[in-house]
Design a protein around this motif. Structure first.
Motif, PDB file in Angstrom:
ATOM      1  N   UNK A 139      51.618  29.040  37.530  1.00  0.00           N
ATOM      2  CA  UNK A 139      51.146  29.870  38.640  1.00  0.00           C
ATOM      3  C   UNK A 139      52.056  31.076  38.832  1.00  0.00           C
ATOM      4  N   UNK A 140      51.451  32.237  39.094  1.00  0.00           N
ATOM      5  CA  UNK A 140      52.209  33.428  39.506  1.00  0.00           C
ATOM      6  C   UNK A 140      51.668  33.858  40.863  1.00  0.00           C
ATOM      7  N   UNK A 141      52.528  34.366  41.723  1.00  0.00           N
ATOM      8  CA  UNK A 141      52.094  34.783  43.057  1.00  0.00           C
ATOM      9  C   UNK A 141      52.088  36.306  43.176  1.00  0.00           C
ATOM     10  N   UNK A 142      51.101  36.810  43.888  1.00  0.00           N
ATOM     11  CA  UNK A 142      51.006  38.246  44.151  1.00  0.00           C
ATOM     12  C   UNK A 142      50.732  38.456  45.633  1.00  0.00           C
ATOM     13  N   UNK A 143      50.887  39.701  46.073  1.00  0.00           N
ATOM     14  CA  UNK A 143      50.830  39.938  47.521  1.00  0.00           C
ATOM     15  C   UNK A 143      49.413  39.935  48.072  1.00  0.00           C
ATOM     16  N   UNK A 144      48.452  40.370  47.291  1.00  0.00           N
ATOM     17  CA  UNK A 144      47.079  40.489  47.805  1.00  0.00           C
ATOM     18  C   UNK A 144      46.088  39.926  46.778  1.00  0.00           C
ATOM     19  N   UNK A 145      44.861  39.721  47.241  1.00  0.00           N
ATOM     20  CA  UNK A 145      43.817  39.262  46.345  1.00  0.00           C
ATOM     21  C   UNK A 145      43.552  40.265  45.236  1.00  0.00           C
ATOM     22  N   UNK A 146      43.528  41.549  45.601  1.00  0.00           N
ATOM     23  CA  UNK A 146      43.248  42.584  44.595  1.00  0.00           C
ATOM     24  C   UNK A 146      44.330  42.572  43.518  1.00  0.00           C
ATOM     25  N   UNK A 147      45.581  42.401  43.946  1.00  0.00           N
ATOM     26  CA  UNK A 147      46.679  42.384  42.983  1.00  0.00           C
ATOM     27  C   UNK A 147      46.564  41.166  42.061  1.00  0.00           C
ATOM     28  N   UNK A 148      46.111  40.051  42.615  1.00  0.00           N
ATOM     29  CA  UNK A 148      45.932  38.843  41.811  1.00  0.00           C
ATOM     30  C   UNK A 148      44.843  39.066  40.764  1.00  0.00           C
ATOM     31  N   UNK A 149      43.732  39.701  41.182  1.00  0.00           N
ATOM     32  CA  UNK A 149      42.637  39.956  40.232  1.00  0.00           C
ATOM     33  C   UNK A 149      43.109  40.935  39.151  1.00  0.00           C
ATOM     34  N   UNK A 150      43.808  42.000  39.569  1.00  0.00           N
ATOM     35  CA  UNK A 150      44.343  42.974  38.604  1.00  0.00           C
ATOM     36  C   UNK A 150      45.191  42.263  37.548  1.00  0.00           C
ATOM     37  N   UNK A 151      46.050  41.364  37.999  1.00  0.00           N
ATOM     38  CA  UNK A 151      46.935  40.678  37.065  1.00  0.00           C
ATOM     39  C   UNK A 151      46.181  39.679  36.201  1.00  0.00           C
ATOM     40  N   UNK A 152      45.144  39.057  36.771  1.00  0.00           N
ATOM     41  CA  UNK A 152      44.315  38.153  35.963  1.00  0.00           C
ATOM     42  C   UNK A 152      43.670  38.939  34.820  1.00  0.00           C
ATOM     43  N   UNK A 153      43.227  40.171  35.135  1.00  0.00           N
ATOM     44  CA  UNK A 153      42.619  41.027  34.101  1.00  0.00           C
ATOM     45  C   UNK A 153      43.667  41.366  33.034  1.00  0.00           C
ATOM     46  N   UNK A 154      44.883  41.717  33.467  1.00  0.00           N
ATOM     47  CA  UNK A 154      45.949  42.044  32.508  1.00  0.00           C
ATOM     48  C   UNK A 154      46.217  40.858  31.583  1.00  0.00           C
ATOM     49  N   UNK A 155      46.310  39.653  32.185  1.00  0.00           N
ATOM     50  CA  UNK A 155      46.605  38.448  31.392  1.00  0.00           C
ATOM     51  C   UNK A 155      45.462  38.179  30.406  1.00  0.00           C
ATOM     52  N   UNK A 156      44.204  38.266  30.905  1.00  0.00           N
ATOM     53  CA  UNK A 156      43.049  37.980  30.036  1.00  0.00           C
ATOM     54  C   UNK A 156      42.992  38.971  28.877  1.00  0.00           C
ATOM     55  N   UNK A 157      43.234  40.247  29.171  1.00  0.00           N
ATOM     56  CA  UNK A 157      43.162  41.255  28.097  1.00  0.00           C
ATOM     57  C   UNK A 157      44.307  41.092  27.103  1.00  0.00           C
ATOM     58  N   UNK A 158      45.511  40.858  27.623  1.00  0.00           N
ATOM     59  CA  UNK A 158      46.668  40.738  26.721  1.00  0.00           C
ATOM     60  C   UNK A 158      46.538  39.490  25.852  1.00  0.00           C
ATOM     61  N   UNK A 159      46.041  38.392  26.434  1.00  0.00           N
ATOM     62  CA  UNK A 159      45.949  37.127  25.694  1.00  0.00           C
ATOM     63  C   UNK A 159      44.842  37.164  24.649  1.00  0.00           C
ATOM     64  N   UNK A 160      43.663  37.687  25.078  1.00  0.00           N
ATOM     65  CA  UNK A 160      42.521  37.659  24.149  1.00  0.00           C
ATOM     66  C   UNK A 160      42.516  38.872  23.217  1.00  0.00           C
ATOM     67  N   UNK A 161      43.255  39.898  23.582  1.00  0.00           N
ATOM     68  CA  UNK A 161      43.240  41.196  22.879  1.00  0.00           C
ATOM     69  C   UNK A 161      41.807  41.748  22.820  1.00  0.00           C
ATOM     70  N   UNK A 162      41.067  41.499  23.895  1.00  0.00           N
ATOM     71  CA  UNK A 162      39.708  42.043  24.005  1.00  0.00           C
ATOM     72  C   UNK A 162      39.662  42.912  25.265  1.00  0.00           C
ATOM     73  N   UNK A 163      38.824  43.949  25.269  1.00  0.00           N
ATOM     74  CA  UNK A 163      38.802  44.835  26.443  1.00  0.00           C
ATOM     75  C   UNK A 163      37.798  44.461  27.531  1.00  0.00           C
ATOM     76  N   UNK A 164      36.682  43.816  27.167  1.00  0.00           N
ATOM     77  CA  UNK A 164      35.521  43.740  28.068  1.00  0.00           C
ATOM     78  C   UNK A 164      35.682  42.802  29.254  1.00  0.00           C
ATOM     79  N   UNK A 165      35.072  43.202  30.363  1.00  0.00           N
ATOM     80  CA  UNK A 165      35.062  42.363  31.560  1.00  0.00           C
ATOM     81  C   UNK A 165      33.628  42.314  32.060  1.00  0.00           C
ATOM     82  N   UNK A 166      33.131  41.114  32.286  1.00  0.00           N
ATOM     83  CA  UNK A 166      31.782  40.986  32.841  1.00  0.00           C
ATOM     84  C   UNK A 166      31.905  40.413  34.239  1.00  0.00           C
TER      85      UNK A 166
END
Ligand SMILES: Cc1ncc(COP(=O)(O)O)c(C=O)c1O
Length: 323
Positions: free
Chosen positions: A104-131
């Protein structure tokens, strides 16, 4: 001080962009009650936009804050770490319905958590797309505005937004969108916009709020999606998590997804079938109950309703059901 006077001061001192719903100003609050500066009493159904499950001034929360204030106020965890961060992560890792080790990682706001989830998903999968889905709300930063599926009022006048974000239709019986149609709209995206192997993540609210309080049908969340997506080895952990049986978290958690996952994961194992009707029969036969109370399913397998208790808190931090 009167509500009207405070309202005049607010209009002078703060921008209109910070939209405010109520025309009264809170002075104090206790459990589910709020009093304004004129002494009027309100039942707080808003609860900080549904994030204050404990009610106001829960004794355990107050005592934890007091204890912390006597220890230290801020070190910036990335500079000087402390046990509380690690301990909370450990507790959450224990309780999330994920099979295998969790972090688990903690962030200050929901938006920041979503932003970081996107960063993690993109870096891990090396894919750009978000649906993501029409009617969804994910925050007010640029990436989360891009993900949000509602133009007015959240995106009007703020574009352009970050790219590689595509919106599918959220299943919604009220607006005549079935699970099958929603999945068709996903397939349309895969045909017209982006190949499935270029998608880093599908981000959705299991219960939409801004989209009109829609509960995603059970077959969409837990049957059709895993069935379609378990063919991709990249989704194995998600599928396994849905099937994993873990203990219900104790305490007053109103976590509908978790509850639905628990009930359906059990039914999946028990009935040996992923068909919505077979699952519904099984759930009904076993009188599915969860930490939040009984769940009701309609004949198509959609989650029709759930009940949860209103808790009364005692000074020692224990709770009892309030009628
Ligand atoms: C589903 C969802 N995601 C993200 C957010 C953004 O959270 P925050 O306002 O803390 O940035 C919200 C806020 O209401 C939300 O409901």
């Amino acid at each position: 001080m009167k509500n009207n006077e405070l309202n005049d001061r607010r209009l002078q001192a703060t921008p209109r962009g910070i939209g405010v719903m109520c025309n009264f100003y809170a002075e104090k609050a206790e459990n589910a009650t709020v009093w304004d500066v004129e002494g009027n009493e309100y039942i707080d159904f808003a609860a900080g936009i549904a994030v204050l499950n404990t009610g106001h001034r829960h004794p355990k929360v107050i005592s934890a804050i007091e204890k912390q204030l006597h220890a230290f106020t801020h070190t910036a965890y990335q500079i000087v770490p402390y046990e509380g961060y690690v301990a909370l992560a450990e507790r959450l890792n224990e309780r999330v319905p994920i099979d295998g080790p969790a972090k688990t990682a903690f962030f200050s706001t929901g938006a920041e958590a979503v932003e970081n989830a996107v960063k993690i998903a993109r870096a891990y999968t090396r894919r750009p797309g978000l649906i993501t889905f029409g009617g969804g709300f994910h925050g007010r930063t640029f990436m989360t505005m891009a993900l949000t599926g509602k133009v007015a009022p959240y995106k009007l006048g703020f574009g352009p937004f970050p790219g590689s974000v595509y919106h599918a239709q959220y299943p919604n019986a009220l607006h005549g969108v079935s699970t099958a149609e929603s999945l068709k709209s996903l397939e349309r995206i895969f045909k017209a916009d982006i190949a499935p192997d270029q998608v880093a993540a599908i981000i959705l609210e299991p219960v939409q709020g801004e989209g009109g309080f829609n509960v995603a049908p059970a077959d969409f969340m837990l049957v059709t999606m895993p069935k379609r997506y378990d063919q991709d080895p990249a989704n194995k952990t998600i599928v396994d998590a849905l099937k994993a049986q873990k203990k219900d978290p104790s305490g007053p958690y109103v976590w509908i997804t978790y509850a639905a996952v628990q009930s359906l994961a059990t039914a999946l194992d028990r009935s040996g079938s992923k068909e919505p009707l077979a699952l519904v029969k099984d759930l009904k036969a076993h009188g599915a109950n969860t930490v939040i109370g009984p769940l009701n399913w309609d004949e198509k397998g959609d989650l029709k309703g759930f009940e949860f208790g209103v808790f009364k808190w005692h000074t020692d931090g224990s709770s009892s059901v309030a009628k």
